[in-house]
Write a protein that holds these residues in place. Sequence first.
Motif, PDB file in Angstrom:
ATOM      1  N   MET A 172      28.279   8.152  35.110  1.00 37.72           N
ATOM      2  CA  MET A 172      29.347   7.309  34.558  1.00 37.72           C
ATOM      3  C   MET A 172      30.684   7.734  35.159  1.00 37.72           C
ATOM      4  SD  MET A 172      30.131   6.540  30.589  1.00 37.72           S
ATOM      5  CE  MET A 172      29.892   8.251  30.071  1.00 37.72           C
ATOM      6  N   LYS A 173      31.489   6.739  35.499  1.00 38.10           N
ATOM      7  CA  LYS A 173      32.792   7.021  36.096  1.00 38.10           C
ATOM      8  C   LYS A 173      33.881   6.797  35.040  1.00 38.10           C
ATOM      9  CE  LYS A 173      34.365   4.200  39.160  1.00 38.10           C
ATOM     10  NZ  LYS A 173      35.449   3.383  39.383  1.00 38.10           N
ATOM     11  N   VAL A 174      34.795   7.751  34.913  1.00 36.60           N
ATOM     12  CA  VAL A 174      35.908   7.594  33.982  1.00 36.60           C
ATOM     13  C   VAL A 174      37.205   8.037  34.664  1.00 36.60           C
ATOM     14  CG1 VAL A 174      34.498   7.982  31.901  1.00 36.60           C
ATOM     15  CG2 VAL A 174      35.664   9.915  32.990  1.00 36.60           C
ATOM     16  N   THR A 175      38.328   7.522  34.145  1.00 32.61           N
ATOM     17  CA  THR A 175      39.638   7.987  34.599  1.00 32.61           C
ATOM     18  C   THR A 175      40.224   8.867  33.509  1.00 32.61           C
ATOM     19  OG1 THR A 175      39.987   5.994  35.896  1.00 32.61           O
ATOM     20  CG2 THR A 175      41.942   7.273  35.334  1.00 32.61           C
ATOM     21  N   VAL A 176      40.618  10.072  33.896  1.00 34.60           N
ATOM     22  CA  VAL A 176      41.171  11.018  32.929  1.00 34.60           C
ATOM     23  C   VAL A 176      42.671  11.175  33.198  1.00 34.60           C
ATOM     24  CG1 VAL A 176      41.053  13.359  31.998  1.00 34.60           C
ATOM     25  CG2 VAL A 176      38.967  12.230  32.786  1.00 34.60           C
ATOM     26  N   LEU A 177      43.465  11.011  32.142  1.00 35.93           N
ATOM     27  CA  LEU A 177      44.913  11.167  32.245  1.00 35.93           C
ATOM     28  C   LEU A 177      45.344  12.423  31.495  1.00 35.93           C
ATOM     29  CD1 LEU A 177      46.144   7.536  31.328  1.00 35.93           C
ATOM     30  CD2 LEU A 177      45.299   8.375  33.510  1.00 35.93           C
ATOM     31  N   TYR A 178      46.368  13.089  32.022  1.00 30.02           N
ATOM     32  CA  TYR A 178      46.919  14.286  31.370  1.00 30.02           C
ATOM     33  C   TYR A 178      48.413  14.073  31.156  1.00 30.02           C
ATOM     34  CZ  TYR A 178      42.666  16.207  33.483  1.00 30.02           C
ATOM     35  OH  TYR A 178      41.367  16.427  33.876  1.00 30.02           O
ATOM     36  N   PHE A 179      48.913  14.574  30.023  1.00 29.74           N
ATOM     37  CA  PHE A 179      50.333  14.395  29.729  1.00 29.74           C
ATOM     38  C   PHE A 179      51.022  15.710  29.386  1.00 29.74           C
ATOM     39  CE2 PHE A 179      48.563  10.203  29.097  1.00 29.74           C
ATOM     40  CZ  PHE A 179      49.514   9.386  29.680  1.00 29.74           C
ATOM     41  N   ALA A 180      52.320  15.717  29.622  1.00 26.92           N
ATOM     42  CA  ALA A 180      53.236  16.769  29.182  1.00 26.92           C
ATOM     43  C   ALA A 180      52.801  18.145  29.696  1.00 26.92           C
ATOM     44  CB  ALA A 180      53.387  16.724  27.658  1.00 26.92           C
ATOM     45  N   ARG A 181      52.769  19.138  28.793  1.00 27.86           N
ATOM     46  CA  ARG A 181      52.440  20.511  29.188  1.00 27.86           C
ATOM     47  C   ARG A 181      51.063  20.587  29.847  1.00 27.86           C
ATOM     48  NH1 ARG A 181      53.903  25.187  25.476  1.00 27.86           N
ATOM     49  NH2 ARG A 181      54.394  23.521  24.041  1.00 27.86           N
ATOM     50  N   LEU A 182      50.133  19.763  29.379  1.00 27.96           N
ATOM     51  CA  LEU A 182      48.781  19.785  29.949  1.00 27.96           C
ATOM     52  C   LEU A 182      48.785  19.233  31.380  1.00 27.96           C
ATOM     53  CD1 LEU A 182      45.773  20.353  29.508  1.00 27.96           C
ATOM     54  CD2 LEU A 182      45.571  18.059  28.523  1.00 27.96           C
ATOM     55  N   ARG A 183      49.584  18.202  31.611  1.00 27.22           N
ATOM     56  CA  ARG A 183      49.712  17.637  32.967  1.00 27.22           C
ATOM     57  C   ARG A 183      50.224  18.712  33.936  1.00 27.22           C
ATOM     58  NH1 ARG A 183      54.337  16.021  34.621  1.00 27.22           N
ATOM     59  NH2 ARG A 183      55.075  15.516  32.533  1.00 27.22           N
ATOM     60  N   GLU A 184      51.226  19.464  33.495  1.00 24.80           N
ATOM     61  CA  GLU A 184      51.759  20.513  34.364  1.00 24.80           C
ATOM     62  C   GLU A 184      50.722  21.610  34.596  1.00 24.80           C
ATOM     63  OE1 GLU A 184      55.416  21.841  32.637  1.00 24.80           O
ATOM     64  OE2 GLU A 184      56.532  20.087  33.356  1.00 24.80           O
ATOM     65  N   ALA A 185      49.951  21.931  33.536  1.00 24.93           N
ATOM     66  CA  ALA A 185      48.985  23.032  33.645  1.00 24.93           C
ATOM     67  C   ALA A 185      47.822  22.685  34.581  1.00 24.93           C
ATOM     68  CB  ALA A 185      48.465  23.414  32.263  1.00 24.93           C
ATOM     69  N   GLU A 207      39.218   4.791  30.120  1.00 26.72           N
ATOM     70  CA  GLU A 207      40.451   5.558  30.338  1.00 26.72           C
ATOM     71  C   GLU A 207      40.519   6.599  29.230  1.00 26.72           C
ATOM     72  OE1 GLU A 207      44.211   3.468  31.272  1.00 26.72           O
ATOM     73  OE2 GLU A 207      45.065   4.549  29.558  1.00 26.72           O
ATOM     74  N   VAL A 208      40.411   7.860  29.611  1.00 29.65           N
ATOM     75  CA  VAL A 208      40.409   8.956  28.642  1.00 29.65           C
ATOM     76  C   VAL A 208      41.679   9.773  28.875  1.00 29.65           C
ATOM     77  CG1 VAL A 208      39.128  10.920  27.721  1.00 29.65           C
ATOM     78  CG2 VAL A 208      37.903   9.061  28.876  1.00 29.65           C
ATOM     79  N   ALA A 209      42.410  10.067  27.808  1.00 30.54           N
ATOM     80  CA  ALA A 209      43.635  10.853  27.961  1.00 30.54           C
ATOM     81  C   ALA A 209      43.535  12.119  27.125  1.00 30.54           C
ATOM     82  CB  ALA A 209      44.843  10.034  27.532  1.00 30.54           C
ATOM     83  N   PHE A 210      44.041  13.216  27.676  1.00 31.48           N
ATOM     84  CA  PHE A 210      44.170  14.470  26.917  1.00 31.48           C
ATOM     85  C   PHE A 210      45.642  14.844  26.891  1.00 31.48           C
ATOM     86  CE2 PHE A 210      39.758  14.835  28.457  1.00 31.48           C
ATOM     87  CZ  PHE A 210      39.113  15.131  27.259  1.00 31.48           C
ATOM     88  N   PHE A 211      46.105  15.312  25.731  1.00 30.78           N
ATOM     89  CA  PHE A 211      47.529  15.680  25.628  1.00 30.78           C
ATOM     90  C   PHE A 211      47.774  16.646  24.473  1.00 30.78           C
ATOM     91  CE2 PHE A 211      46.783  11.274  24.116  1.00 30.78           C
ATOM     92  CZ  PHE A 211      46.983  11.425  22.756  1.00 30.78           C
ATOM     93  N   PRO A 212      48.889  17.389  24.532  1.00 29.60           N
ATOM     94  CA  PRO A 212      49.245  18.294  23.433  1.00 29.60           C
ATOM     95  C   PRO A 212      49.719  17.473  22.232  1.00 29.60           C
ATOM     96  CG  PRO A 212      50.521  18.752  25.442  1.00 29.60           C
ATOM     97  CD  PRO A 212      49.845  17.447  25.635  1.00 29.60           C
ATOM     98  N   PRO A 213      49.849  18.120  21.058  1.00 31.70           N
ATOM     99  CA  PRO A 213      50.392  17.411  19.897  1.00 31.70           C
ATOM    100  C   PRO A 213      51.713  16.731  20.255  1.00 31.70           C
ATOM    101  CG  PRO A 213      49.587  19.561  19.233  1.00 31.70           C
ATOM    102  CD  PRO A 213      49.483  19.509  20.735  1.00 31.70           C
TER     103      PRO A 213
END
Lengths: 152, 85
Positions: B1-14, B75-81
Amino acid sequence: MPVRIQHEDFDAGAEIARLRADDPRVGAVASFVGVARDRNDGAAISTLALEHYPGMTEKAIEAIVDQAKARWSAFEILVIHRIGTLKPLDQIVLVVATSSHRGDAFAACEFVMDYLKTEAPFWKKESTPAGERWVDARESDEAARSRWEGPG
Amino acid sequence: MKVTVLYFARLREAVGRDRETLELPAEVTTVGALRAWLIARGAPWSEAFTEIKRIRAAVAQEMARDDTRLSEDAEVAFFPPVTGG
Protein backbone atom coordinates in the motif's frame (compact mmCIF):
# COMPACT_ATOMS: atom_id res chain seq x y z
CA MET A 1 -16.48 32.50 4.84
CA PRO A 2 -16.93 31.65 8.53
CA VAL A 3 -13.34 30.34 8.84
CA ARG A 4 -10.39 32.24 7.44
CA ILE A 5 -6.69 31.42 7.77
CA GLN A 6 -4.65 34.36 6.55
CA HIS A 7 -1.37 36.22 6.79
CA GLU A 8 -3.06 39.63 6.85
CA ASP A 9 -4.25 41.44 9.96
CA PHE A 10 -7.98 41.81 10.64
CA ASP A 11 -10.29 44.64 11.73
CA ALA A 12 -12.42 43.21 14.52
CA GLY A 13 -14.90 46.10 14.42
CA ALA A 14 -15.50 45.73 10.71
CA GLU A 15 -15.83 41.94 11.00
CA ILE A 16 -18.38 42.26 13.83
CA ALA A 17 -20.39 44.83 11.88
CA ARG A 18 -20.41 42.56 8.82
CA LEU A 19 -21.38 39.46 10.79
CA ARG A 20 -24.51 40.99 12.32
CA ALA A 21 -25.43 43.26 9.40
CA ASP A 22 -29.13 43.13 8.45
CA ASP A 23 -29.90 40.48 11.09
CA PRO A 24 -32.37 41.99 13.58
CA ARG A 25 -32.61 38.68 15.48
CA VAL A 26 -29.17 39.38 16.94
CA GLY A 27 -29.28 40.74 20.49
CA ALA A 28 -25.77 39.74 21.56
CA VAL A 29 -22.34 39.66 19.97
CA ALA A 30 -19.43 38.09 21.87
CA SER A 31 -15.91 38.32 20.54
CA PHE A 32 -12.43 37.23 21.53
CA VAL A 33 -9.13 38.57 20.20
CA GLY A 34 -5.92 36.68 20.93
CA VAL A 35 -2.79 38.85 20.83
CA ALA A 36 0.94 38.08 20.73
CA ARG A 37 2.66 38.84 24.06
CA ASP A 38 6.22 40.07 24.54
CA ARG A 39 7.04 37.38 27.14
CA ASN A 40 6.38 33.65 27.46
CA ASP A 41 7.72 31.10 29.95
CA GLY A 42 10.20 33.58 31.37
CA ALA A 43 11.75 34.72 28.09
CA ALA A 44 11.41 37.87 26.00
CA ILE A 45 9.75 37.13 22.65
CA SER A 46 10.77 39.07 19.56
CA THR A 47 8.78 37.17 16.92
CA LEU A 48 6.30 34.33 16.69
CA ALA A 49 6.07 32.06 13.63
CA LEU A 50 2.73 30.32 13.14
CA GLU A 51 2.51 27.17 11.03
CA HIS A 52 -0.65 25.27 10.07
CA TYR A 53 -1.81 22.21 8.11
CA PRO A 54 -3.51 23.64 5.01
CA GLY A 55 -6.86 21.95 4.46
CA MET A 56 -7.07 20.16 7.80
CA THR A 57 -6.89 23.34 9.88
CA GLU A 58 -9.86 24.85 8.07
CA LYS A 59 -11.85 21.60 8.34
CA ALA A 60 -11.04 21.19 12.03
CA ILE A 61 -12.23 24.71 12.86
CA GLU A 62 -15.36 24.30 10.73
CA ALA A 63 -16.16 21.14 12.72
CA ILE A 64 -15.69 23.05 15.99
CA VAL A 65 -17.98 25.83 14.74
CA ASP A 66 -20.62 23.22 13.79
CA GLN A 67 -20.41 21.68 17.27
CA ALA A 68 -20.84 25.10 18.88
CA LYS A 69 -23.87 25.86 16.72
CA ALA A 70 -25.42 22.50 17.60
CA ARG A 71 -24.93 23.18 21.30
CA TRP A 72 -25.98 26.83 21.58
CA SER A 73 -28.39 29.11 19.76
CA ALA A 74 -25.75 31.00 17.82
CA PHE A 75 -26.71 32.50 14.47
CA GLU A 76 -23.24 33.12 13.07
CA ILE A 77 -19.75 32.25 14.23
CA LEU A 78 -16.66 33.72 12.59
CA VAL A 79 -13.08 32.55 13.13
CA ILE A 80 -10.05 34.32 11.67
CA HIS A 81 -6.60 32.93 12.52
CA ARG A 82 -3.36 34.41 11.28
CA ILE A 83 -0.29 32.47 10.14
CA GLY A 84 3.25 33.51 9.27
CA THR A 85 5.56 35.71 11.29
CA LEU A 86 3.99 37.89 13.99
CA LYS A 87 5.46 40.09 16.69
CA PRO A 88 4.33 41.30 20.12
CA LEU A 89 1.19 43.48 19.97
CA ASP A 90 0.04 41.77 16.75
CA GLN A 91 -3.41 40.19 16.68
CA ILE A 92 -3.40 36.40 16.23
CA VAL A 93 -6.96 35.15 16.33
CA LEU A 94 -10.53 36.50 16.26
CA VAL A 95 -13.67 34.59 17.24
CA VAL A 96 -17.09 36.26 16.99
CA ALA A 97 -20.44 34.68 17.87
CA THR A 98 -23.88 36.26 17.40
CA SER A 99 -27.02 35.18 19.23
CA SER A 100 -30.31 36.51 20.58
CA HIS A 101 -28.99 36.60 24.15
CA ARG A 102 -25.59 36.97 25.74
CA GLY A 103 -25.40 33.55 27.40
CA ASP A 104 -25.29 31.65 24.11
CA ALA A 105 -22.95 34.17 22.50
CA PHE A 106 -20.44 34.06 25.40
CA ALA A 107 -20.55 30.27 25.66
CA ALA A 108 -20.22 29.64 21.92
CA CYS A 109 -17.26 32.03 21.67
CA GLU A 110 -15.43 30.47 24.62
CA PHE A 111 -16.18 26.91 23.46
CA VAL A 112 -14.74 27.64 20.00
CA MET A 113 -11.56 29.13 21.50
CA ASP A 114 -11.06 26.27 23.96
CA TYR A 115 -11.42 23.65 21.23
CA LEU A 116 -9.34 25.61 18.74
CA LYS A 117 -6.45 25.71 21.25
CA THR A 118 -6.37 21.91 21.57
CA GLU A 119 -7.80 20.56 18.29
CA ALA A 120 -6.91 22.89 15.42
CA PRO A 121 -3.54 22.12 13.86
CA PHE A 122 -1.45 25.24 14.42
CA TRP A 123 2.04 25.36 15.89
CA LYS A 124 3.93 28.35 17.28
CA LYS A 125 7.66 28.86 17.23
CA GLU A 126 9.00 31.82 19.16
CA SER A 127 12.26 33.74 18.90
CA THR A 128 13.91 34.51 22.23
CA PRO A 129 17.34 36.04 23.06
CA ALA A 130 18.58 32.41 23.47
CA GLY A 131 17.35 31.37 20.03
CA GLU A 132 14.23 29.87 18.51
CA ARG A 133 12.02 27.37 20.36
CA TRP A 134 8.75 25.57 19.67
CA VAL A 135 5.97 26.48 22.08
CA ASP A 136 4.87 23.54 24.24
CA ALA A 137 1.21 22.66 24.59
CA ARG A 138 -0.23 23.61 27.99
CA GLU A 139 -2.10 21.25 30.25
CA SER A 140 -4.31 24.17 31.26
CA ASP A 141 -5.58 24.32 27.67
CA GLU A 142 -6.54 20.64 27.82
CA ALA A 143 -8.33 21.30 31.10
CA ALA A 144 -10.18 24.26 29.60
CA ARG A 145 -11.44 22.07 26.79
CA SER A 146 -12.40 19.10 28.96
CA ARG A 147 -14.73 21.14 31.16
CA TRP A 148 -17.11 21.28 28.15
CA GLU A 149 -17.17 17.49 27.95
CA GLY A 150 -19.08 16.74 31.15
CA PRO A 151 -22.70 15.60 31.25
CA GLY A 152 -25.17 18.01 29.68
CA MET B 1 0.00 0.00 0.00
CA LYS B 2 1.25 3.46 -0.89
CA VAL B 3 0.67 6.39 1.46
CA THR B 4 1.85 10.00 1.73
CA VAL B 5 3.16 10.94 5.15
CA LEU B 6 3.30 14.58 6.24
CA TYR B 7 5.27 15.98 9.19
CA PHE B 8 4.70 19.30 10.92
CA ALA B 9 6.45 21.72 13.25
CA ARG B 10 9.11 20.26 15.59
CA LEU B 11 8.61 16.80 14.08
CA ARG B 12 9.16 18.14 10.54
CA GLU B 13 12.46 19.65 11.64
CA ALA B 14 13.48 16.45 13.46
CA VAL B 15 12.92 14.17 10.45
CA GLY B 16 14.31 16.75 8.03
CA ARG B 17 11.45 16.68 5.54
CA ASP B 18 7.85 17.85 5.34
CA ARG B 19 6.49 14.86 3.40
CA GLU B 20 7.38 11.53 1.85
CA THR B 21 5.56 8.95 -0.22
CA LEU B 22 6.07 5.45 1.12
CA GLU B 23 5.32 1.94 -0.11
CA LEU B 24 4.27 0.05 3.01
CA PRO B 25 4.62 -3.68 3.65
CA ALA B 26 1.33 -5.58 3.63
CA GLU B 27 1.20 -5.91 7.43
CA VAL B 28 1.26 -2.13 8.01
CA THR B 29 -2.45 -1.30 7.88
CA THR B 30 -3.03 1.10 10.81
CA VAL B 31 -1.66 4.39 12.11
CA GLY B 32 -0.03 2.61 15.05
CA ALA B 33 1.65 0.08 12.79
CA LEU B 34 2.90 2.88 10.53
CA ARG B 35 4.33 4.72 13.53
CA ALA B 36 6.16 1.56 14.65
CA TRP B 37 7.39 0.89 11.11
CA LEU B 38 8.76 4.45 10.80
CA ILE B 39 10.59 4.08 14.13
CA ALA B 40 12.01 0.75 12.97
CA ARG B 41 13.54 2.50 9.94
CA GLY B 42 16.07 4.04 12.35
CA ALA B 43 17.37 7.60 12.38
CA PRO B 44 16.01 10.21 12.03
CA TRP B 45 12.51 8.73 12.55
CA SER B 46 13.44 6.64 15.60
CA GLU B 47 14.87 9.64 17.49
CA ALA B 48 12.16 12.05 16.36
CA PHE B 49 9.26 9.78 17.32
CA THR B 50 10.72 8.90 20.72
CA GLU B 51 12.07 12.32 21.76
CA ILE B 52 8.95 14.31 20.88
CA LYS B 53 6.16 13.51 23.31
CA ARG B 54 2.49 12.89 22.56
CA ILE B 55 2.79 12.93 18.77
CA ARG B 56 -0.69 12.98 17.24
CA ALA B 57 -1.83 11.66 13.88
CA ALA B 58 -4.40 12.50 11.23
CA VAL B 59 -5.65 10.42 8.31
CA ALA B 60 -7.35 12.16 5.38
CA GLN B 61 -7.10 15.38 7.44
CA GLU B 62 -9.16 13.97 10.35
CA MET B 63 -7.72 13.30 13.80
CA ALA B 64 -6.81 9.62 14.00
CA ARG B 65 -5.95 7.05 16.65
CA ASP B 66 -3.43 4.22 16.58
CA ASP B 67 -6.14 1.79 15.46
CA THR B 68 -7.32 4.02 12.58
CA ARG B 69 -6.96 2.01 9.36
CA LEU B 70 -4.96 3.22 6.37
CA SER B 71 -6.13 2.99 2.79
CA GLU B 72 -4.38 3.16 -0.57
CA ASP B 73 -3.04 6.67 -1.30
CA ALA B 74 -4.04 7.89 2.17
CA GLU B 75 -2.67 11.19 3.43
CA VAL B 76 -1.30 10.52 6.91
CA ALA B 77 0.06 13.34 9.07
CA PHE B 78 2.09 13.20 12.28
CA PHE B 79 2.56 16.27 14.47
CA PRO B 80 3.24 17.46 18.03
CA PRO B 81 0.39 18.71 20.24
CA VAL B 82 -1.11 21.84 18.70
CA THR B 83 -0.36 25.33 20.03
CA GLY B 84 -2.52 27.78 18.09
CA GLY B 85 -4.85 30.51 19.25
